[in-house]
Design an enzyme around this catalytic site. Sequence first.
Site, PDB file in Angstrom:
ATOM      1  N   GLY A  14      75.042  17.396  32.744  1.00 35.56           N
ATOM      2  CA  GLY A  14      74.833  16.774  31.437  1.00 35.56           C
ATOM      3  C   GLY A  14      75.806  17.303  30.403  1.00 35.56           C
ATOM      4  O   GLY A  14      75.415  17.630  29.285  1.00 35.56           O
ATOM      5  N   SER A  16      78.622  15.769  29.111  1.00 41.28           N
ATOM      6  CA  SER A  16      79.464  14.823  28.388  1.00 41.28           C
ATOM      7  C   SER A  16      79.264  14.895  26.879  1.00 41.28           C
ATOM      8  O   SER A  16      80.101  14.432  26.105  1.00 41.28           O
ATOM      9  CB  SER A  16      79.200  13.390  28.872  1.00 41.28           C
ATOM     10  OG  SER A  16      77.854  13.030  28.657  1.00 41.28           O
ATOM     11  N   ASN A  92      71.403  21.759  32.897  1.00 43.07           N
ATOM     12  CA  ASN A  92      71.221  21.307  31.520  1.00 43.07           C
ATOM     13  C   ASN A  92      70.823  19.839  31.425  1.00 43.07           C
ATOM     14  O   ASN A  92      70.182  19.443  30.453  1.00 43.07           O
ATOM     15  CB  ASN A  92      72.522  21.532  30.736  1.00 43.07           C
ATOM     16  CG  ASN A  92      72.501  20.870  29.378  1.00 43.07           C
ATOM     17  OD1 ASN A  92      71.833  21.318  28.454  1.00 43.07           O
ATOM     18  ND2 ASN A  92      73.237  19.766  29.240  1.00 43.07           N
ATOM     19  N   SER A 150      63.058  24.179  27.009  1.00 44.43           N
ATOM     20  CA  SER A 150      62.813  23.670  25.659  1.00 44.43           C
ATOM     21  C   SER A 150      61.656  24.452  25.059  1.00 44.43           C
ATOM     22  O   SER A 150      60.734  24.859  25.777  1.00 44.43           O
ATOM     23  CB  SER A 150      62.463  22.181  25.700  1.00 44.43           C
ATOM     24  OG  SER A 150      61.915  21.747  24.465  1.00 44.43           O
ATOM     25  N   TYR A 163      57.118  15.981  29.590  1.00 48.20           N
ATOM     26  CA  TYR A 163      58.413  16.646  29.468  1.00 48.20           C
ATOM     27  C   TYR A 163      58.212  18.161  29.384  1.00 48.20           C
ATOM     28  O   TYR A 163      58.932  18.930  30.042  1.00 48.20           O
ATOM     29  CB  TYR A 163      59.146  16.128  28.230  1.00 48.20           C
ATOM     30  CG  TYR A 163      60.454  16.832  27.965  1.00 48.20           C
ATOM     31  CD1 TYR A 163      61.561  16.599  28.776  1.00 48.20           C
ATOM     32  CD2 TYR A 163      60.582  17.714  26.901  1.00 48.20           C
ATOM     33  CE1 TYR A 163      62.765  17.239  28.527  1.00 48.20           C
ATOM     34  CE2 TYR A 163      61.780  18.358  26.648  1.00 48.20           C
ATOM     35  CZ  TYR A 163      62.871  18.125  27.466  1.00 48.20           C
ATOM     36  OH  TYR A 163      64.048  18.763  27.229  1.00 48.20           O
ATOM     37  N   LYS A 167      59.600  21.118  31.981  1.00 49.84           N
ATOM     38  CA  LYS A 167      60.386  22.277  31.562  1.00 49.84           C
ATOM     39  C   LYS A 167      59.665  23.587  31.901  1.00 49.84           C
ATOM     40  O   LYS A 167      60.296  24.570  32.291  1.00 49.84           O
ATOM     41  CB  LYS A 167      60.679  22.200  30.060  1.00 49.84           C
ATOM     42  CG  LYS A 167      61.708  21.147  29.690  1.00 49.84           C
ATOM     43  CD  LYS A 167      63.028  21.391  30.409  1.00 49.84           C
ATOM     44  CE  LYS A 167      64.131  20.462  29.960  1.00 49.84           C
ATOM     45  NZ  LYS A 167      65.393  20.697  30.707  1.00 49.84           N
ATOM     46  N   ASN A 202      72.554  14.264  18.535  1.00 49.36           N
ATOM     47  CA  ASN A 202      71.174  14.110  18.054  1.00 49.36           C
ATOM     48  C   ASN A 202      71.068  14.172  16.538  1.00 49.36           C
ATOM     49  O   ASN A 202      70.046  14.609  15.992  1.00 49.36           O
ATOM     50  CB  ASN A 202      70.258  15.165  18.681  1.00 49.36           C
ATOM     51  CG  ASN A 202      70.469  16.554  18.080  1.00 49.36           C
ATOM     52  OD1 ASN A 202      71.473  16.790  17.399  1.00 49.36           O
ATOM     53  ND2 ASN A 202      69.548  17.469  18.329  1.00 49.36           N
TER      54      ASN A 202
END
Length: 254
Positions: A14, A16, A92, A150, A163, A167, A202
């Site tokens: 991840g 990019s 990640n 997270s 989620y 994690k 974000n």
Amino acid sequence: MDLGMEGRTVIVTGASGGLGRAIARGFAAEGADVVLTYHGARAEAERFAKEIEQGGGRALATRYDMADPEAARALTGAVLEWSGRIDVLVNNAVHWGASAPDPDRPFEAVPDDAWRQVLHTNIEGALRLSREVAPVMRRQRWGRLVHISSSLATEGAAGSEYYAAAKSALHGFSRSAAFSLGKDGDILSNVVQPGLTRTDTNTEIADSYGHVYSARAPLGRLLEAAEVAGPVVYLGSAANTGITGQVITVTGGV
């Protein structure tokens, strides 16, 4: 401080954009060869790889779909063909699911397919790739796993139940993996747990909700991506010789 990363190969999933991009940039600045995986943002990843190479580094941009059971093996093979070694894996990449978290929707109302996808993709994606690189690290008798979690895993928030569960699973896996890997050399496994962090992808979320986190933080602000990337790079480096099996919280004190 010399982090001892010259000539080592680092996979950042991840990478990019967002936090992954900052992490990869940090490793490249230390002289590491970096593998930048992307899911859909091929152009961004390839531009970033070119940027690293223009700065004198070495980078490979390659697609990786963490939901694909065969992708981890294919990625590992491609990296070994490219560099002949894998020294660091930063898990990640993340799968958010088909819809954004909704704090007003009861968690039991989330369709089975939706919550199962969030759990399976995030947990199995990270574990599959860790399983693929572990034998390489054992042969080298050197390696570093850094899993990005997270603050939701411990702080919680309505709408983030599945989620956060995914994690949290990384914490248990990394702790036990540290014992297994440590028997076979200088191989360390840790979790970095960021809070809401301002990144290049974000801005809207950070602007909308950042004040809530900033009000609770001793620093009175959100951390920038580079401030989280720094500890990740250190944990994944040769300079880290004694931190393993830990969850390192990097939230600005929240």
